[in-house]
Design a protein around this motif. Structure first.
Motif, PDB file in Angstrom:
ATOM      1  N   PHE A  91       0.833  -1.201   0.000  1.00 21.59           N
ATOM      2  CA  PHE A  91       0.000   0.000   0.000  1.00 21.59           C
ATOM      3  C   PHE A  91       0.870   1.255   0.000  1.00 21.59           C
ATOM      4  O   PHE A  91       0.686   2.164  -0.813  1.00 21.59           O
ATOM      5  N   VAL A  92       1.831   1.310   0.906  1.00 22.04           N
ATOM      6  CA  VAL A  92       2.680   2.505   1.039  1.00 22.04           C
ATOM      7  C   VAL A  92       3.555   2.681  -0.200  1.00 22.04           C
ATOM      8  O   VAL A  92       3.705   3.794  -0.713  1.00 22.04           O
ATOM      9  N   ALA A  93       4.134   1.587  -0.699  1.00 24.89           N
ATOM     10  CA  ALA A  93       4.982   1.687  -1.885  1.00 24.89           C
ATOM     11  C   ALA A  93       4.192   2.189  -3.085  1.00 24.89           C
ATOM     12  O   ALA A  93       4.668   3.037  -3.853  1.00 24.89           O
ATOM     13  N   ALA A  94       2.966   1.682  -3.267  1.00 21.32           N
ATOM     14  CA  ALA A  94       2.126   2.108  -4.379  1.00 21.32           C
ATOM     15  C   ALA A  94       1.659   3.546  -4.197  1.00 21.32           C
ATOM     16  O   ALA A  94       1.556   4.313  -5.158  1.00 21.32           O
ATOM     17  N   LYS A  95       1.389   3.926  -2.948  1.00 21.16           N
ATOM     18  CA  LYS A  95       0.949   5.287  -2.655  1.00 21.16           C
ATOM     19  C   LYS A  95       2.054   6.290  -2.987  1.00 21.16           C
ATOM     20  O   LYS A  95       1.801   7.370  -3.526  1.00 21.16           O
ATOM     21  N   GLN A  96       3.279   5.909  -2.706  1.00 18.25           N
ATOM     22  CA  GLN A  96       4.402   6.827  -2.894  1.00 18.25           C
ATOM     23  C   GLN A  96       4.868   6.904  -4.343  1.00 18.25           C
ATOM     24  O   GLN A  96       5.248   7.974  -4.823  1.00 18.25           O
ATOM     25  N   GLY A  97       4.835   5.771  -5.047  1.00 18.82           N
ATOM     26  CA  GLY A  97       5.430   5.750  -6.387  1.00 18.82           C
ATOM     27  C   GLY A  97       4.530   5.296  -7.504  1.00 18.82           C
ATOM     28  O   GLY A  97       4.995   5.115  -8.636  1.00 18.82           O
ATOM     29  N   GLY A  98       3.245   5.079  -7.201  1.00 10.82           N
ATOM     30  CA  GLY A  98       2.322   4.633  -8.242  1.00 10.82           C
ATOM     31  C   GLY A  98       2.138   3.136  -8.255  1.00 10.82           C
ATOM     32  O   GLY A  98       2.948   2.380  -7.714  1.00 10.82           O
ATOM     33  N   GLY A  99       1.054   2.691  -8.885  1.00 11.48           N
ATOM     34  CA  GLY A  99       0.663   1.293  -8.826  1.00 11.48           C
ATOM     35  C   GLY A  99       1.257   0.392  -9.882  1.00 11.48           C
ATOM     36  O   GLY A  99       0.950  -0.808  -9.914  1.00 11.48           O
ATOM     37  N   ASP A 100       2.121   0.919 -10.760  1.00 13.58           N
ATOM     38  CA  ASP A 100       2.741   0.107 -11.806  1.00 13.58           C
ATOM     39  C   ASP A 100       4.123  -0.348 -11.352  1.00 13.58           C
ATOM     40  O   ASP A 100       5.045   0.462 -11.277  1.00 13.58           O
ATOM     41  N   PRO A 101       4.292  -1.632 -11.067  1.00 15.50           N
ATOM     42  CA  PRO A 101       5.593  -2.097 -10.569  1.00 15.50           C
ATOM     43  C   PRO A 101       6.729  -1.926 -11.571  1.00 15.50           C
ATOM     44  O   PRO A 101       7.887  -1.848 -11.172  1.00 15.50           O
ATOM     45  N   GLU A 102       6.411  -1.838 -12.866  1.00 19.35           N
ATOM     46  CA  GLU A 102       7.459  -1.628 -13.860  1.00 19.35           C
ATOM     47  C   GLU A 102       8.050  -0.221 -13.760  1.00 19.35           C
ATOM     48  O   GLU A 102       9.202   0.003 -14.133  1.00 19.35           O
ATOM     49  N   MET A 103       7.238   0.709 -13.257  1.00 18.62           N
ATOM     50  CA  MET A 103       7.679   2.096 -13.128  1.00 18.62           C
ATOM     51  C   MET A 103       8.021   2.456 -11.678  1.00 18.62           C
ATOM     52  O   MET A 103       8.449   3.582 -11.415  1.00 18.62           O
ATOM     53  N   ASN A 104       7.830   1.522 -10.764  1.00 21.58           N
ATOM     54  CA  ASN A 104       8.016   1.780  -9.331  1.00 21.58           C
ATOM     55  C   ASN A 104       8.870   0.662  -8.739  1.00 21.58           C
ATOM     56  O   ASN A 104       8.336  -0.368  -8.312  1.00 21.58           O
ATOM     57  N   PRO A 105      10.197   0.830  -8.713  1.00 20.81           N
ATOM     58  CA  PRO A 105      11.087  -0.229  -8.212  1.00 20.81           C
ATOM     59  C   PRO A 105      10.788  -0.637  -6.774  1.00 20.81           C
ATOM     60  O   PRO A 105      10.929  -1.810  -6.412  1.00 20.81           O
TER      61      PRO A 105
END
Length: 250
Positions: A33-47
């Motif tokens: 939740f926190v990782a997606a909130k901070q960097g967006g929900g696309d894992p390809e664009m959010n390491p």
């Protein structure tokens, strides 16, 4: 890094207890939740999200749970807001302790963390009181039983990939990286055919505080009590004890 294997063994014990108590998925969902909130929900664009998803899949977290946590973070589902905090203090025998939490109620969490320290001969301190004793590092663990390569071959590949250091034991290869090299080292070793028992950014103590049996027993109780708190995500410490004591207390 010498002595980290004892810390790792205690971390493994902690992780096993987490799984037994059924808390892993809930804590991983908060991290996602926190990782997606901070960097967006696309894992390809959010390491950062990609790393947490890999961690979740390694713990056999269902894809539906992962997707639900991402959707909550990106507004597709209603959900609470979690904030990340660190608490610092001293455990029994003066062991340095850092507690990472994700919480929707800071006052509640602070009270519960303080209670855990007080009940187990510890002392919750001010921010910065022990964090200077730790270094943030990438940490990769390869199970030797899963790979036929010898120590020299793995070390050469790890160093070539950009790793900082490697330690070996009868069971594992432990690889350390700088934070900004973690993803590239992990990807390079994956491309070489390695799989990881652990792959994470963590806090590594610079020195270790060896506790006697009585102090170690209290320290393990403190760790257990903190882990029982749903808001607590990770505990970092510089506690170690000799193998005989750890075996007796395990």
């Amino acid at each position: 890094m010498a002595g980290h294997s004892k810390w790792k063994n205690i971390q493994r014990r902690k992780n096993a207890q987490d799984a037994k108590r059924g808390k892993v998925f809930m804590k991983l969902a908060r991290e996602i939740f926190v990782a997606a909130k901070q960097g967006g929900g696309d894992p390809e664009m959010n390491p950062g999200l990609r790393m947490v998803i890999d961690k979740a899949k390694a713990s056999n977290m269902p894809n539906d749970n992962i997707d639900r946590a991402i959707k909550k973070a990106t507004g597709d589902l209603d959900g609470v807001n979690y904030e990340e905090f660190y608490y610092e203090g001293y455990g029994p025998g003066g062991a340095a302790v850092m507690v990472k939490v994700l919480t929707d109620n800071k006052n509640r969490t602070a009270a519960e963390v303080r209670h855990a320290f007080n009940k187990n001969d510890g002392n919750l301190g001010e921010n910065g009181c022990v964090s200077y004793m730790f270094d943030r590092k990438g940490y990769l663990v390869i199970d030797r039983d899963m790979h036929e390569q010898d120590e020299e071959e793995v070390m050469l590949e790890a160093i070539e990939a950009g790793a900082e250091e490697m330690e070996t034991s009868d069971e594992t290869f432990e690889i350390y990286t700088e934070v900004d090299q973690f993803t590239s080292v992990k990807q390079a070793l994956e491309a070489a055919g390695y799989t990881f028992e652990t792959a994470e950014l963590t806090m590594i103590p610079q020195t270790y505080n060896e506790l006697d049996e009585e102090q170690a027993a209290k320290m393990l109780k403190l760790i257990d009590m903190l882990e029982d708190d749903d808001d607590v995500q990770d505990i970092y410490h510089n506690f170690e004890a000799n193998e005989e004591v750890l075996e007796k207390l395990s």
